[in-house]
Motif scaffolding. Structure first.
Motif, PDB file in Angstrom:
ATOM      1  N   LEU A  74       0.827  -1.209   0.000  1.00  0.00           N
ATOM      2  CA  LEU A  74       0.000   0.000   0.000  1.00  0.00           C
ATOM      3  C   LEU A  74       0.862   1.262   0.000  1.00  0.00           C
ATOM      4  O   LEU A  74       0.550   2.232  -0.699  1.00  0.00           O
ATOM      5  CB  LEU A  74      -0.942   0.014   1.208  1.00  0.00           C
ATOM      6  N   LEU A  77       2.024   1.837  -3.495  1.00  0.00           N
ATOM      7  CA  LEU A  77       0.942   2.343  -4.338  1.00  0.00           C
ATOM      8  C   LEU A  77       0.694   3.834  -4.097  1.00  0.00           C
ATOM      9  O   LEU A  77       0.484   4.601  -5.035  1.00  0.00           O
ATOM     10  CB  LEU A  77      -0.346   1.554  -4.105  1.00  0.00           C
ATOM     11  N   VAL A  78       0.722   4.236  -2.830  1.00  0.00           N
ATOM     12  CA  VAL A  78       0.528   5.654  -2.490  1.00  0.00           C
ATOM     13  C   VAL A  78       1.652   6.504  -3.075  1.00  0.00           C
ATOM     14  O   VAL A  78       1.416   7.559  -3.661  1.00  0.00           O
ATOM     15  CB  VAL A  78       0.447   5.843  -0.953  1.00  0.00           C
ATOM     16  N   THR A  81       1.977   5.734  -7.512  1.00  0.00           N
ATOM     17  CA  THR A  81       0.848   5.766  -8.444  1.00  0.00           C
ATOM     18  C   THR A  81      -0.083   6.925  -8.083  1.00  0.00           C
ATOM     19  O   THR A  81       0.089   7.571  -7.044  1.00  0.00           O
ATOM     20  CB  THR A  81       0.029   4.457  -8.404  1.00  0.00           C
ATOM     21  N   ASN A  82      -1.069   7.129  -8.918  1.00  0.00           N
ATOM     22  CA  ASN A  82      -2.114   8.117  -8.638  1.00  0.00           C
ATOM     23  C   ASN A  82      -3.373   7.465  -8.083  1.00  0.00           C
ATOM     24  O   ASN A  82      -4.410   8.114  -7.988  1.00  0.00           O
ATOM     25  CB  ASN A  82      -2.459   8.898  -9.911  1.00  0.00           C
ATOM     26  N   LEU A  83      -3.270   6.195  -7.745  1.00  0.00           N
ATOM     27  CA  LEU A  83      -4.420   5.487  -7.189  1.00  0.00           C
ATOM     28  C   LEU A  83      -4.768   6.054  -5.813  1.00  0.00           C
ATOM     29  O   LEU A  83      -3.887   6.439  -5.043  1.00  0.00           O
ATOM     30  CB  LEU A  83      -4.113   3.997  -7.053  1.00  0.00           C
ATOM     31  N   VAL A  84      -6.044   6.083  -5.517  1.00  0.00           N
ATOM     32  CA  VAL A  84      -6.489   6.509  -4.201  1.00  0.00           C
ATOM     33  C   VAL A  84      -6.680   5.256  -3.354  1.00  0.00           C
ATOM     34  O   VAL A  84      -7.623   4.498  -3.553  1.00  0.00           O
ATOM     35  CB  VAL A  84      -7.798   7.319  -4.285  1.00  0.00           C
ATOM     36  N   VAL A  85      -5.734   5.019  -2.458  1.00  0.00           N
ATOM     37  CA  VAL A  85      -5.772   3.852  -1.578  1.00  0.00           C
ATOM     38  C   VAL A  85      -5.446   4.312  -0.159  1.00  0.00           C
ATOM     39  O   VAL A  85      -4.861   5.381   0.034  1.00  0.00           O
ATOM     40  CB  VAL A  85      -4.754   2.759  -2.017  1.00  0.00           C
ATOM     41  N   ASN A 115      -7.057   6.970   5.838  1.00  0.00           N
ATOM     42  CA  ASN A 115      -7.901   6.956   4.634  1.00  0.00           C
ATOM     43  C   ASN A 115      -7.734   8.230   3.857  1.00  0.00           C
ATOM     44  O   ASN A 115      -7.582   9.267   4.359  1.00  0.00           O
ATOM     45  CB  ASN A 115      -9.373   6.800   4.990  1.00  0.00           C
TER      46      ASN A 115
END
Length: 115
Positions: A74, A77-78, A81-85, A115
């Motif tokens: 996680l 990913l934060v 990437t530009n993913l919201v996780v 969050n």
């Protein structure tokens, strides 16, 4: 067979764990139990929303290493990437997972995720 801890017991574990993290919290709200026990951690700032998840280590997939591995992923990913996780929050020892011993002497791995 282990006896289940009550919601109140899990809340005590969560409160103890929160002392090891850089957050000023006001209230815990029980969200439920599935593979883990989850509480919403309320602060006085509506823009800061947290969850704390408590995993019993009696379940093999909830070993400290497995939980840490998920949180490292996680974090990547934060960062990458530009993913919201959910963004994991490290404790004062710079660890992603805090291990505590419950009153019933079953150890638990606690994590907190922003969050």
């Amino acid at each position: 067979m282990d006896t289940m801890l009550s919601e109140e017991d899990y809340a005590k574990v969560a409160k103890e764990a929160l002392h090891q993290y850089p957050i000023i919290w006001e209230k815990l709200v029980y969200l439920g139990m599935s593979d883990n026990v989850t509480f919403q951690v309320q602060t006085n700032d509506d823009n800061q929303k947290y969850l704390i998840k408590i995993h019993t280590s009696t379940i093999s997939i909830h070993s400290k290493g497995n939980v840490a591995s998920e949180l490292i992923w996680l974090e990547a990913l934060v960062k990458d990437t530009n993913l919201v996780v959910p963004a994991p929050v490290r404790n004062f020892q710079d660890d992603l997972v805090l291990r505590l011993l419950t009153s019933s002497e079953r150890s638990t791995a606690c994590q907190r995720i922003e969050n």
